[in-house]
Motif scaffolding. Structure first.
Motif, mmCIF file in Angstrom:
data_model
loop_
_atom_site.group_PDB
_atom_site.id
_atom_site.type_symbol
_atom_site.label_atom_id
_atom_site.label_comp_id
_atom_site.label_asym_id
_atom_site.label_seq_id
_atom_site.Cartn_x
_atom_site.Cartn_y
_atom_site.Cartn_z
ATOM 1 N N SER A 70 59.638 27.786 36.297
ATOM 2 C CA SER A 70 58.337 27.188 36.076
ATOM 3 C C SER A 70 58.247 25.780 36.641
ATOM 4 O O SER A 70 57.238 25.120 36.525
ATOM 5 N N SER A 71 59.377 25.291 37.218
ATOM 6 C CA SER A 71 59.410 23.931 37.732
ATOM 7 C C SER A 71 58.624 23.828 39.027
ATOM 8 O O SER A 71 58.431 24.806 39.751
ATOM 9 N N VAL A 72 58.172 22.591 39.308
ATOM 10 C CA VAL A 72 57.453 22.295 40.538
ATOM 11 C C VAL A 72 58.248 21.250 41.298
ATOM 12 O O VAL A 72 58.667 20.244 40.722
ATOM 13 N N ASP A 73 58.487 21.489 42.584
ATOM 14 C CA ASP A 73 59.237 20.540 43.398
ATOM 15 C C ASP A 73 58.296 19.461 43.916
ATOM 16 O O ASP A 73 57.556 19.664 44.878
ATOM 17 N N PHE A 74 58.330 18.307 43.250
ATOM 18 C CA PHE A 74 57.497 17.187 43.669
ATOM 19 C C PHE A 74 58.222 16.278 44.657
ATOM 20 O O PHE A 74 57.593 15.514 45.386
ATOM 21 N N ASP A 75 59.543 16.347 44.669
ATOM 22 C CA ASP A 75 60.326 15.413 45.482
ATOM 23 C C ASP A 75 60.151 15.644 46.975
ATOM 24 O O ASP A 75 60.195 14.698 47.765
ATOM 25 N N ALA A 76 59.954 16.886 47.372
ATOM 26 C CA ALA A 76 59.850 17.195 48.797
ATOM 27 C C ALA A 76 58.542 16.728 49.409
ATOM 28 O O ALA A 76 58.428 16.582 50.623
ATOM 29 N N GLY A 77 57.541 16.501 48.582
ATOM 30 C CA GLY A 77 56.241 16.060 49.096
ATOM 31 C C GLY A 77 55.508 17.142 49.855
ATOM 32 O O GLY A 77 54.627 16.839 50.671
ATOM 33 N N ASP A 78 55.846 18.409 49.600
ATOM 34 C CA ASP A 78 55.216 19.539 50.277
ATOM 35 C C ASP A 78 53.905 19.881 49.567
ATOM 36 O O ASP A 78 53.902 20.469 48.489
ATOM 37 N N ALA B 24 53.192 23.805 48.991
ATOM 38 C CA ALA B 24 54.050 24.401 47.963
ATOM 39 C C ALA B 24 53.683 23.892 46.573
ATOM 40 O O ALA B 24 53.641 24.672 45.610
ATOM 41 N N GLN B 25 53.422 22.586 46.467
ATOM 42 C CA GLN B 25 53.021 22.019 45.173
ATOM 43 C C GLN B 25 51.736 22.669 44.664
ATOM 44 O O GLN B 25 51.646 23.099 43.511
ATOM 45 N N THR B 26 50.742 22.723 45.545
ATOM 46 C CA THR B 26 49.434 23.267 45.160
ATOM 47 C C THR B 26 49.551 24.721 44.732
ATOM 48 O O THR B 26 48.971 25.129 43.714
ATOM 49 N N LYS B 27 50.301 25.495 45.488
ATOM 50 C CA LYS B 27 50.478 26.913 45.186
ATOM 51 C C LYS B 27 51.120 27.102 43.806
ATOM 52 O O LYS B 27 50.654 27.911 42.995
ATOM 53 N N ARG B 28 52.184 26.329 43.536
ATOM 54 C CA ARG B 28 52.891 26.485 42.261
ATOM 55 C C ARG B 28 52.053 26.001 41.081
ATOM 56 O O ARG B 28 52.007 26.646 40.023
ATOM 57 N N LEU B 29 51.354 24.877 41.252
ATOM 58 C CA LEU B 29 50.507 24.355 40.174
ATOM 59 C C LEU B 29 49.331 25.294 39.901
ATOM 60 O O LEU B 29 48.945 25.498 38.747
ATOM 61 N N ASP B 30 48.777 25.873 40.954
ATOM 62 C CA ASP B 30 47.699 26.851 40.773
ATOM 63 C C ASP B 30 48.198 28.060 39.969
ATOM 64 O O ASP B 30 47.480 28.584 39.101
ATOM 65 N N GLU B 31 49.432 28.483 40.247
ATOM 66 C CA GLU B 31 50.012 29.618 39.524
ATOM 67 C C GLU B 31 50.191 29.286 38.040
ATOM 68 O O GLU B 31 49.939 30.134 37.172
ATOM 69 N N LEU B 32 50.585 28.041 37.757
ATOM 70 C CA LEU B 32 50.777 27.634 36.368
ATOM 71 C C LEU B 32 49.450 27.570 35.614
ATOM 72 O O LEU B 32 49.394 27.856 34.411
ATOM 73 N N VAL B 33 48.388 27.232 36.314
ATOM 74 C CA VAL B 33 47.057 27.231 35.698
ATOM 75 C C VAL B 33 46.614 28.670 35.427
ATOM 76 O O VAL B 33 46.094 28.991 34.354
ATOM 77 N N GLN B 34 46.838 29.539 36.405
ATOM 78 C CA GLN B 34 46.441 30.937 36.258
ATOM 79 C C GLN B 34 47.197 31.625 35.127
ATOM 80 O O GLN B 34 46.648 32.486 34.427
ATOM 81 N N SER B 35 48.441 31.214 34.911
ATOM 82 C CA SER B 35 49.247 31.824 33.842
ATOM 83 C C SER B 35 48.924 31.228 32.475
ATOM 84 O O SER B 35 49.375 31.747 31.451
ATOM 85 N N GLY B 36 48.139 30.141 32.467
ATOM 86 C CA GLY B 36 47.775 29.508 31.208
ATOM 87 C C GLY B 36 48.740 28.435 30.751
ATOM 88 O O GLY B 36 48.539 27.810 29.694
ATOM 89 N N ASP B 37 49.804 28.188 31.522
ATOM 90 C CA ASP B 37 50.777 27.158 31.145
ATOM 91 C C ASP B 37 50.196 25.748 31.313
ATOM 92 O O ASP B 37 50.504 24.855 30.529
#
Length: 292
Positions: free
Chosen positions: A1-9, A12-25
């Protein structure tokens, strides 16, 4: 469930955060854009901005009214004081000290008013800062640190709510974290023009630091660089933005920043503490999402 913020991508950040919103987390990521009142720009005057914010946000509190903490009379008094003090010291050195040493010091003291005026002409901010310090108006260290953290927390909160991925997050010379965002989930914008949607979100983020200061401390003192950066962003817009439109967008950005910060006051205060504790991006996001 982690998001890689260090890479500055951004992608990838947007995709993962969108998934966490869709899952309700997560619930607040991109909420200013996808919520019931998505970002839509409209003309905002200073009077309208002041009335909609209960008088808390206006030209004076944002530091854009043209008023200064140090007046022209202060500069005049300082110049007179420096000249008189230098004169007394120069004469005293001739009377008290041996001839050669006294003459040398007299010459050096005579140069002080000239140097003072030269600095005042080329870099008046340095003189103003000195006057403010001697007058006791400069922030003490604790207040300065609180102001920095509140300013940067305002940027972070509004950037997150507007759905802007983190480009860079590091401890600066101030000793506290500073965040920089990508203009959109598409990532790097170097060399390309910015869309209306990107300009709108970036206007909110640019003004959020000063708005956060004004809400907490009554006035903003750290927004000059933000305004300069916003001006550069306006120049990169796909659609031409004239001077009047720029001012309207700046005021609109301040109004929306006010609405977002006040609507998420508890989250903002938790984020301020996270900045004071120099937490990581993930921990700052957890503070916003209530998972700290």
């Amino acid at each position: 469930s982690s998001v890689d913020f260090d890479a500055g991508d951004a992608v990838a950040q947007t995709k993962r955060l969108d998934e966490l919103v869709q899952s309700g987390d997560f619930t607040l990521w991109k909420s200013a854009v996808t919520g019931p009142n998505p970002l839509r720009t409209y003309p905002v005057s200073l009077d309208f901005l002041s009335s909609r914010t209960g008088g808390q946000i206006n030209g004076e509190s944002l530091g854009i009214s043209g008023e200064m903490d140090v007046s022209l009379d202060d500069f005049k008094d300082a110049t007179i004081g420096v000249t008189l003090a230098s004169t007394v010291l120069a004469i005293g050195s001739l009377i008290v000290l041996p001839e050669n040493i006294g003459a040398t010091l007299c010459y050096l003291f005579a140069l002080i008013p000239i140097v003072f005026i030269a600095v005042g002409s080329s870099a008046p901010g340095l003189i103003a800062a000195g006057i403010a310090t001697t007058r006791g108006t400069a922030d003490d260290q604790a207040k300065r640190e609180d102001r920095i953290c509140r300013h940067e927390a305002g940027h972070f909160l509004c950037g997150y709510l507007c759905g802007l991925p983190v480009k860079n997050y590091e401890i600066t010379d101030s000793g506290f974290p500073c965040v920089e965002f990508h203009p959109s989930g598409e990532g790097e914008a170097t060399g390309r023009e910015l869309s209306q949607e990107e300009i709108a979100a970036l206007s909110v983020v640019a003004m959020s630091g000063s708005v956060a200061e004004a809400l907490s401390l009554g006035e903003a003192k750290g927004g000059e660089n933000d305004l300069l950066e916003l001006d550069l962003l306006f120049r990169r817009s796909k659609e031409f933005i004239g001077a009047a439109k720029q001012q309207e967008l700046t005021r609109w950005g301040a109004l929306v920043a006010y609405q977002q910060i006040t609507a998420n006051k508890n989250k903002y205060e938790a984020l301020v503490q996270a900045f004071k504790d120099k937490k990581s991006v993930s921990e700052c996001v957890a503070a916003i999402e209530g998972r700290a």
